[in-house]
Design a protein around this motif. Structure first.
Motif, PDB file in Angstrom:
ATOM      1  N   UNK A 174       0.830  -1.208   0.000  1.00 56.61           N
ATOM      2  CA  UNK A 174       0.000   0.000   0.000  1.00 56.61           C
ATOM      3  C   UNK A 174       0.863   1.258   0.000  1.00 56.61           C
ATOM      4  N   UNK A 175       1.952   1.208   0.776  1.00 54.94           N
ATOM      5  CA  UNK A 175       2.859   2.345   0.826  1.00 54.94           C
ATOM      6  C   UNK A 175       3.452   2.636  -0.554  1.00 54.94           C
ATOM      7  N   UNK A 176       3.868   1.556  -1.244  1.00 60.95           N
ATOM      8  CA  UNK A 176       4.443   1.749  -2.571  1.00 60.95           C
ATOM      9  C   UNK A 176       3.378   2.256  -3.561  1.00 60.95           C
ATOM     10  N   UNK A 177       2.162   1.723  -3.408  1.00 56.18           N
ATOM     11  CA  UNK A 177       1.090   2.178  -4.288  1.00 56.18           C
ATOM     12  C   UNK A 177       0.791   3.658  -4.048  1.00 56.18           C
ATOM     13  N   UNK A 178       0.838   4.063  -2.796  1.00 58.15           N
ATOM     14  CA  UNK A 178       0.627   5.476  -2.465  1.00 58.15           C
ATOM     15  C   UNK A 178       1.725   6.337  -3.077  1.00 58.15           C
ATOM     16  N   UNK A 186      11.501   7.695 -11.495  1.00 61.45           N
ATOM     17  CA  UNK A 186      11.580   6.620 -10.491  1.00 61.45           C
ATOM     18  C   UNK A 186      11.005   5.310 -11.033  1.00 61.45           C
ATOM     19  N   UNK A 187      10.789   5.250 -12.344  1.00 66.77           N
ATOM     20  CA  UNK A 187      10.176   4.049 -12.916  1.00 66.77           C
ATOM     21  C   UNK A 187      11.026   2.805 -12.712  1.00 66.77           C
ATOM     22  N   UNK A 188      12.369   2.936 -12.814  1.00 68.88           N
ATOM     23  CA  UNK A 188      13.221   1.762 -12.576  1.00 68.88           C
ATOM     24  C   UNK A 188      13.057   1.249 -11.150  1.00 68.88           C
ATOM     25  N   UNK A 189      12.892   2.186 -10.190  1.00 69.32           N
ATOM     26  CA  UNK A 189      12.698   1.789  -8.787  1.00 69.32           C
ATOM     27  C   UNK A 189      11.371   1.047  -8.619  1.00 69.32           C
ATOM     28  N   UNK A 206       1.323   9.260  -5.835  1.00 63.49           N
ATOM     29  CA  UNK A 206       1.845  10.603  -5.623  1.00 63.49           C
ATOM     30  C   UNK A 206       2.751  11.029  -6.778  1.00 63.49           C
ATOM     31  N   UNK A 207       3.603  10.090  -7.219  1.00 61.02           N
ATOM     32  CA  UNK A 207       4.492  10.388  -8.339  1.00 61.02           C
ATOM     33  C   UNK A 207       3.689  10.682  -9.595  1.00 61.02           C
ATOM     34  N   UNK A 208       2.619   9.861  -9.813  1.00 57.38           N
ATOM     35  CA  UNK A 208       1.752  10.085 -10.982  1.00 57.38           C
ATOM     36  C   UNK A 208       1.144  11.485 -10.930  1.00 57.38           C
TER      37      UNK A 208
END
Length: 536
Positions: A193-197, A225-228, A201-203
């Motif tokens: 969930x944290x990564x999805x958040x 940050x797409x590679x991350x 946010x990045x989007x």
């Protein structure tokens, strides 16, 4: 429409794809596919330009930090900063490559648009899929642990009052494990969930950047940050505890009550949303057939040549070995000790190269060796065909001693095709023997005893393209990977032959191998290049 994509600027014609171009004469925005349709109307004049040039806007130039009255209208590529005309004429930027700041702005927005599309359409949906899987697993926890609790109750009823205390203790242990199990899944859910958040946010930030003409924010603050995010979180595998049922006895009730195994939590490596090409090696052959990993940085290669080459990731030649007979080898493999093995079909031998010295370990009569692999027990598995090309089989050798022959199924039918075709071979982590049978257009998998487990003949939904397997290899997750050379891709299967996914855009892929870190090495036969690909 996906609500996450509602701020993307769309083509005026198809109203589905993001716009990339504009027609200055017609004042219309177009996607790449619709440009051709638009200019097909020859009755009108058309002037197609990139969208960032078509847009009518007043650029907000940043002020030069050294020349306050000057706008930064130029971009210094070497220094990677916006500069003014006066700065460019100074000695500090002498000889540096420069570009128009608006052109740089356009390229930057195109990169952001590409990253945005990848996040929205590929990466984020994978996170949603993983999150859904965890929720399903959490739902199963209640049922499975309920079954364990019921089993404990049943044992308690048989042993009556004298075991009541033990039953209660056992149920408490189950409840505690359940809590731990749920805690593990909750933690995993939180991480996802944290990564999805973060991605959301990045989007949002990327969309805000795309909607602004502030050059400073576009050229200075955006970092992809797409590679991350492309490195998906691992799947958590929790082994369900087992409640054993003992022989009932009134003595030593606690000892005979059985045991509850401990909660086991392991992490399985998951597939990347997009495989990454990490190295390309030019082998120098006219045509390349096989590749075998010595380690993560060095590979043995074999082409249509009597010379076998050991190369590093830069393509530098470290060692070369000429076959003992001067013939072209059919296949190569590397033993657990790091020695090279090759097959020679012309003199019907299998040979071992150790300390640059060649020793023939297997000499066949009436059979021609084709392909070879080294097993986890350091045996050799060799595919071979009879001299008259009517029979094929797999033979296991320990040194020079034949230990096992695999040729027919339980009904006495041949497992493998006849005819002179490559039959690349690999042993899976579950000790299955996997053969890519090009003559039969299938992958044939038998267990370690030689009993047929399954045949894979290509993705069942793909009926228009023929399946042409060549090289084959397996990884630490017991995935089976096979090259489909005519269709320029790799098929990834699970250990039971179920299709998982493709690795696309390879050029006549042929030989395959996987190193100790599960990096895939692909030999492209026609251009004689080896590609190193990270897919886990």
């Amino acid at each position: 429409m996906d609500p996450r994509a509602q701020d993307v600027l769309l083509c005026d014609l198809c109203e589905t794809d993001p716009l990339q171009y504009g027609c200055e004469h017609c004042d219309i925005n177009l996607c790449t596919d619709c440009v051709r349709k638009h200019i097909s109307d020859s009755s009108k004049k058309h002037d197609i330009v990139p969208y960032h040039l078509h847009r009518k806007f007043t650029p907000k130039y940043s002020k030069c930090v050294k020349h306050a009255n000057k706008d930064c209208e130029i971009y210094c590529e070497k220094c990677d900063i916006p500069v003014c005309v006066t700065c460019i004429s100074s000695s500090k930027h002498k000889g540096h490559n420069i570009s128009d700041i608006l052109e740089k702005l356009g390229f930057k927005k195109q990169r952001i648009q590409k990253d945005l599309e990848q996040l929205e359409n590929r990466i984020y949906p994978r996170y949603e899929e993983i999150s859904s899987d965890v929720q399903i697993e959490k739902a199963k926890v209640e049922t499975n642990y309920g079954k364990l609790a019921t089993a404990a109750d049943q044992q308690g009823e048989v042993l009556h009052r004298e075991v009541t205390a033990t039953v209660n203790k056992r149920k408490a242990d189950i409840a505690e494990m359940k809590t731990k199990h749920l805690a593990v899944l909750e933690q995993h859910t939180g991480e996802i969930t944290h990564r999805m958040t973060e991605i959301k946010q990045v989007i949002l930030e990327m969309k805000n950047i795309l909607d602004t003409d502030d050059i400073s924010s576009l050229t200075s603050t955006y970092k992809s940050r797409n590679d991350e995010f492309n490195k998906l979180p691992p799947k958590i595998i929790v082994t369900l505890p087992i409640l054993s049922t003992p022989t009932i006895s009134t003595e030593k009730v606690t000892e005979m009550f059985g045991s509850l195994t401990s909660l086991s939590v392991t992490t399985a490596r998951s597939l990347l949303a997009e495989p990454l090409l990490t190295a390309t090696i030019d082998t120098g052959y006219d045509r390349l057939r096989s590749v075998s990993c010595l380690n993560e940085e060095q590979v043995w290669t074999q082409g249509e040549d009597k010379i076998m080459k050991l190369l590093n990731l830069k393509g530098e030649l470290l060692t070369s070995i000429q076959t003992k007979s001067g013939n072209e080898p059919d296949d190569i493999a590397v033993t657990r000790d790091g020695n090279l093995v090759y097959t020679d079909c012309d003199d019907e031998t299998v040979n071992l190269v150790k300390n640059k010295k060649i020793r023939t370990v297997i000499t066949l009569q009436g059979w021609v060796p084709l392909n070879v692999c080294c097993t986890s027990s350091d045996d050799l598995l060799v595919t071979m065909i009879s001299d008259d090309w009517t029979q094929s089989k797999v033979v296991r050798y320990s040194g020079s001693t034949e230990k096992q022959t695999i040729q027919f199924d339980d009904q006495g039918r041949p497992l493998y095709s006849s005819g002179y075709n490559d039959k690349y071979i690999s042993e899976n982590r579950n000790l299955d023997i996997c053969v890519a049978d090009g003559g039969a257009s299938s992958v044939v998998v038998v267990n370690q005893s030689g009993k047929l487990r399954f045949r894979y003949t290509g993705h069942p939904s793909n009926t228009e393209e023929s399946f042409n397997p060549a090289g084959i290899t397996t990884d630490s997750q017991s995935h089976i990977l096979t090259a489909d050379f005519h269709n320029h891709r790799i098929h990834i299967l699970d250990q039971d032959g179920q299709f998982i996914r493709y690795i696309q855009n390879l050029f006549f892929s042929w030989g395959l191998c996987v190193d100790i870190n599960d990096n895939l090495f692909v030999a492209e036969i026609n251009n004689a290049k080896v590609k190193k690909i990270q897919y886990l």
